[in-house]
Design a protein around this motif. Structure first.
Motif, PDB file in Angstrom:
ATOM      1  N   LEU A  55       0.958  -1.109   0.329  1.00  0.00           N
ATOM      2  CA  LEU A  55      -0.366   0.109  -0.293  1.00  0.00           C
ATOM      3  C   LEU A  55       1.285   1.348   0.152  1.00  0.00           C
ATOM      4  CD1 LEU A  55      -2.737  -0.696   2.710  1.00  0.00           C
ATOM      5  CD2 LEU A  55      -2.736  -1.042   0.036  1.00  0.00           C
ATOM      6  N   THR A  56       0.621   2.898  -0.445  1.00  0.00           N
ATOM      7  CA  THR A  56       1.240   3.629  -0.966  1.00  0.00           C
ATOM      8  C   THR A  56       1.230   4.622   0.553  1.00  0.00           C
ATOM      9  OG1 THR A  56       0.761   3.029  -3.021  1.00  0.00           O
ATOM     10  CG2 THR A  56       0.870   5.492  -2.335  1.00  0.00           C
ATOM     11  N   VAL A  57       1.840   5.323   1.420  1.00  0.00           N
ATOM     12  CA  VAL A  57       1.965   5.765   2.551  1.00  0.00           C
ATOM     13  C   VAL A  57       1.242   7.171   1.343  1.00  0.00           C
ATOM     14  CG1 VAL A  57       2.413   7.652   3.644  1.00  0.00           C
ATOM     15  CG2 VAL A  57       3.633   4.820   3.718  1.00  0.00           C
ATOM     16  N   THR A  58       0.362   7.923   2.115  1.00  0.00           N
ATOM     17  CA  THR A  58      -0.402   9.266   1.374  1.00  0.00           C
ATOM     18  C   THR A  58      -0.559  10.621   2.186  1.00  0.00           C
ATOM     19  OG1 THR A  58      -3.019   8.174   2.764  1.00  0.00           O
ATOM     20  CG2 THR A  58      -2.445   8.071   0.460  1.00  0.00           C
ATOM     21  N   GLU A  59      -0.035  10.100   4.093  1.00  0.00           N
ATOM     22  CA  GLU A  59       0.031  11.335   4.678  1.00  0.00           C
ATOM     23  C   GLU A  59       0.455  10.275   6.129  1.00  0.00           C
ATOM     24  OE1 GLU A  59      -3.305  13.979   7.858  1.00  0.00           O
ATOM     25  OE2 GLU A  59      -3.928  12.366   5.899  1.00  0.00           O
ATOM     26  N   PHE A  60       1.221  11.080   6.709  1.00  0.00           N
ATOM     27  CA  PHE A  60       1.783  11.027   8.012  1.00  0.00           C
ATOM     28  C   PHE A  60       2.609  12.752   8.576  1.00  0.00           C
ATOM     29  CE2 PHE A  60       5.084  11.283   4.927  1.00  0.00           C
ATOM     30  CZ  PHE A  60       6.486  12.024   5.861  1.00  0.00           C
TER      31      PHE A  60
END
Length: 237
Positions: A55-60
């Motif tokens: 899965l792709t990191v979209t926010e942190f």
């Protein structure tokens, strides 16, 4: 690409079915916390395997204590990520870099199907799991002593029942303490990614056979012709 060696167990802090935020994309989003050790070098767009699903990191957050990923409808249909909820624990692994030692096997993070836990039995300090595939066709790629990735964990297959479409693995005590599977019970599901090698071999063999059959002068066509002629000759006699 991943290795199937889980780095840390994270905790789902929020599972949002219709996330209308910019990073949610109006779809399903999952926010995962208690995983700061794998976020020290995180960037937007990075790949992290969540229970074996790339899965792709979209926010942190600025402190790098949590991250968010989006989940597409296709991914939800192929995996068990739709069963997650707040406080669910998940296996996490960052995509590998060039200098990482390769401890497991080649894992793409592309889940093929799910399997249901049929039984769990103790064998000294190990646990023996037996699983049944939802999609029976994938049993063709599961072989004794071969690799398999279950919820993002690289494991060795100890037994295969082609007729029942079931397979088994053994999990040693060390691994039990590092992954989420021991928290599951009979009837629960795991994400399954079969070994890519089997798919590649099948594809290559099929291509070669198709080319041979289409060519009437190929060695395969000649061999089949000889066999047929011999059988016909024996029947005539």
């Amino acid at each position: 690409m991943f290795t199937g060696i889980v780095e840390v167990i994270g905790v789902v802090s929020e599972y949002q079915a219709y996330d209308t935020s910019e990073s949610g994309g109006s779809g399903v989003s999952i926010t995962i916390t208690e995983c700061s050790e794998i976020l020290v070098d995180v960037h937007l767009g990075d790949s992290i395997a969540v229970n074996g699903t790339c899965l792709t990191v979209t926010e942190f957050d600025k402190e790098k204590t949590w991250f968010k990923v989006g989940v597409s409808p296709e991914t939800l249909a192929l995996t068990n990520l739709g069963d997650l909820k707040a406080q669910s624990k998940v296996n996490l692994e960052r995509a590998i870099s060039g200098e990482v030692r390769f401890g497991g096997h080649v894992v793409q993070g592309h889940v093929d199907t799910i399997a249901t836990i049929q039984s769990v039995t103790s064998d000294e300090n190990s646990l023996r799991y037996t699983f049944k595939l939802r999609d029976a066709k994938f049993i063709a790629y599961i072989v004794h002593k071969g690799f398999i990735c279950l919820d993002g964990t690289s494991l060795t297959i100890t037994d295969v029942d082609q007729e029942k479409k079931e397979f088994s693995i053994m999990m040693v005590a060390y691994t039990q303490s590092k992954v989420v599977m021991p928290l599951k019970k009979v009837g629960d599901t795991v994400n399954v990614e079969v070994d890519l090698t089997g798919k590649l071999v099948e594809n290559q063999v099929r291509a070669v056979l198709e080319n041979q059959i289409e060519n009437k002068d190929s060695s395969l066509v000649k061999l089949i012709t000889q066999i047929v002629e011999k059988k016909v000759s024996e029947l005539v006699k």
